[in-house]
Design a protein around this motif. Structure first.
Motif, PDB file in Angstrom:
ATOM      1  N   ALA A   1       0.838  -1.208   0.000  1.00 52.94           N
ATOM      2  CA  ALA A   1       0.000   0.000   0.000  1.00 52.94           C
ATOM      3  C   ALA A   1       0.870   1.254   0.000  1.00 52.94           C
ATOM      4  O   ALA A   1       0.566   2.233  -0.697  1.00 52.94           O
ATOM      5  CB  ALA A   1      -0.939  -0.005   1.201  1.00 52.94           C
TER       6      ALA A   1
ATOM      7  N   ARG B   1       2.327   1.692  -3.516  1.00 50.20           N
ATOM      8  CA  ARG B   1       1.293   2.221  -4.424  1.00 50.20           C
ATOM      9  C   ARG B   1       1.081   3.706  -4.198  1.00 50.20           C
ATOM     10  O   ARG B   1       0.981   4.486  -5.146  1.00 50.20           O
ATOM     11  CB  ARG B   1      -0.024   1.474  -4.222  1.00 50.20           C
ATOM     12  N   ALA B   2       1.030   4.112  -2.927  1.00 46.42           N
ATOM     13  CA  ALA B   2       0.818   5.528  -2.610  1.00 46.42           C
ATOM     14  C   ALA B   2       1.981   6.369  -3.119  1.00 46.42           C
ATOM     15  O   ALA B   2       1.779   7.452  -3.680  1.00 46.42           O
ATOM     16  CB  ALA B   2       0.642   5.712  -1.103  1.00 46.42           C
TER      17      ALA B   2
ATOM     18  N   ASP C   1       1.716   6.510  -6.971  1.00 42.92           N
ATOM     19  CA  ASP C   1       0.617   7.398  -7.365  1.00 42.92           C
ATOM     20  C   ASP C   1       0.998   8.860  -7.172  1.00 42.92           C
ATOM     21  O   ASP C   1       0.650   9.716  -7.977  1.00 42.92           O
ATOM     22  CB  ASP C   1      -0.649   7.071  -6.566  1.00 42.92           C
ATOM     23  N   GLU C   2       1.712   9.158  -6.107  1.00 39.35           N
ATOM     24  CA  GLU C   2       2.149  10.534  -5.844  1.00 39.35           C
ATOM     25  C   GLU C   2       3.113  11.011  -6.931  1.00 39.35           C
ATOM     26  O   GLU C   2       2.997  12.126  -7.430  1.00 39.35           O
ATOM     27  CB  GLU C   2       2.818  10.633  -4.467  1.00 39.35           C
TER      28      GLU C   2
END
Length: 135
Positions: free
Chosen positions: A13, A16-17, A20-21
């Motif tokens: 997680a 992924r964060a 994505d950022e």
């Protein structure tokens, strides 16, 4: 075992964060492609995917379009022969003055190299221009 699975899930997680950022800081991606088919229009993007007409938005400079221009043209004047004996039509001038409509033939052709933009997360690609001159 459950705490290990939870830890792995938390790490994934976080990855992924972070990904994505990074991607959200680049709202537009630039791609290069080659037109593989004119009708229906298909573009091979960086040899990874082929886009069809439904995924493409064409900028005006990669389409045929009509435009209006202001002109002031004069054709050549007739010239009398130097021998003075040869019969020729009298000198004349044809002029075109004002505005005229012209068709600009800029549609993409198979083999054209193009520049595309894709908005992050979007499914549409904007074909901005071809690379190099029109053949």
């Amino acid at each position: 075992m459950s705490s290990l699975a939870d830890a792995n899930g938390l790490v994934e997680a976080m990855k992924r964060a972070a990904r994505d950022e990074r991607e959200s800081s680049k709202p537009v991606n630039v791609y290069f492609g080659e037109v593989v088919s004119k009708s229906p229009l298909k573009i091979n993007v960086e040899q990874k995917m082929v886009l069809g007409e439904r995924q493409l938005v064409l900028a005006r400079n990669v389409t045929d379009y009509m435009t209006t221009v202001t002109v002031q043209w004069t054709t050549g004047e007739g010239v009398l022969p130097s021998d003075g004996e040869t019969a020729v039509p009298p000198p004349h001038v044809h002029g075109i003055v004002g505005t005229q409509n012209f068709m600009m033939h800029n549609a993409l052709e198979a083999g054209d190299q193009v520049i595309l933009l894709r908005q992050q997360g979007g499914q549409k690609f904007i074909v901005v221009d071809r690379i190099g001159g029109k053949r």
